[in-house]
Motif scaffolding. Structure first.
Motif: not given
Length: 270
Positions: A75-84, A154-158, A179-185, A188-190
């Motif tokens: 359950h992690l979005p793609c870094q290229h996805f933007k919603e507004e 890395a997301d600064n959760t202590r 699939l590899e491109a989807l995984i790598r996208s 971050s840092p999740y």
């Protein structure tokens, strides 16, 4: 480019033809563990992995040869996805439209009322009653040395960073470039530090807190408990306090001898 300039590999964006489910979540198969032919040998590792339910849904745990696999949704979005403002777009391909529906995190709770916990036994995830031994030995001197430690993911959760970070192995053959491109996208840092160590899988680090943590998200509720067959309920991966080293999280009490100071301070307070 000047002499000594750092060469950085930029991941190839996935070749998606439209907005879709992959913008918000990713369906994958994980290798849970390898075993020696006896499924019970993978119980601890499987219980550990399937416990990290904050951002991963698990289904269809199954043996395959000398490995144990599980289907999962990251359950992690793609870094290229933007919603507004009710609209969405892909920053790489320019796809626009209505935001794809959220993919619900669907998992059985790992803790139930009455001292029942969901653990893996021979590739079966099922609830069982656990008990505390009559004379439980502590895993480290004194109280939990990680209580109040300033470690962070890395997301600064202590706090309890070791129980929030995990390593995953995603089945992805070398020829499965999309699939590899989807995984790598994934954002971050999740999900980060993706590397290919074999022809059939990718290794990665992911932030997804363990469902066996208590309601404060600090202490392990499996600590000191036993399975009905007498084995420790707490996975073996969590048995030993780590030795100091560069792999430790920032602020870890085991780094650079900080633990001794920490425990001395506890004794002085007590």
């Amino acid at each position: 480019m000047g002499r000594g300039a750092l060469l950085c590999e930029v991941p190839t964006p996935p070749s998606c033809s439209s907005l879709g489910r992959q913008c918000r979540a990713l369906d994958v198969t994980l290798r849970v563990a390898r075993h020696d032919g006896h499924l019970s040998a993978a119980d601890a590792e499987a219980t550990w992995l399937l416990g990290h339910t904050q951002r991963i849904s698990f289904t269809n745990l199954r043996p395959h040869g000398r490995s144990l696999y599980v289907d999962a949704v990251l359950h992690l979005p793609c870094q290229h996805f933007k919603e507004e403002s009710g609209a969405a777009c892909c920053l790489v391909h320019g796809h626009t439209g209505t935001p794809p529906s959220l993919v619900p995190v669907e998992n059985l709770p790992r803790r139930e009322e009455g001292g029942r916990f969901w653990l893996v036994t021979s590739a079966d995830l099922s609830p069982m009653p656990l008990s505390a031994p009559s004379r439980a030995l502590p895993l480290a001197p004194g109280d939990n040395p990680c209580e109040g430690a300033p470690c962070r993911t890395a997301d600064n959760t202590r706090g309890s960073a070791c129980c929030r970070d995990l390593q995953i192995e995603v089945l992805c053959r070398r020829e499965e470039t999309h699939l590899e491109a989807l995984i790598r996208s994934r954002r971050s840092p999740y999900l980060c530090k993706v590397s290919r160590e074999s022809d059939d899988s990718l290794d990665a680090e992911m932030i997804s807190a363990c469902g066996y943590l208590d309601d404060r998200g600090r202490d392990c509720t499996l600590h000191g408990l036993k399975r009905p067959d007498g084995r420790s309920a707490k996975p073996e991966l969590c048995f030993e306090w780590p030795e100091g080293g560069d792999f430790l999280h920032s602020g870890c009490v085991f780094r650079n001898g900080t633990l001794a100071t920490h425990l001395t301070g506890q004794a002085a307070i007590g």
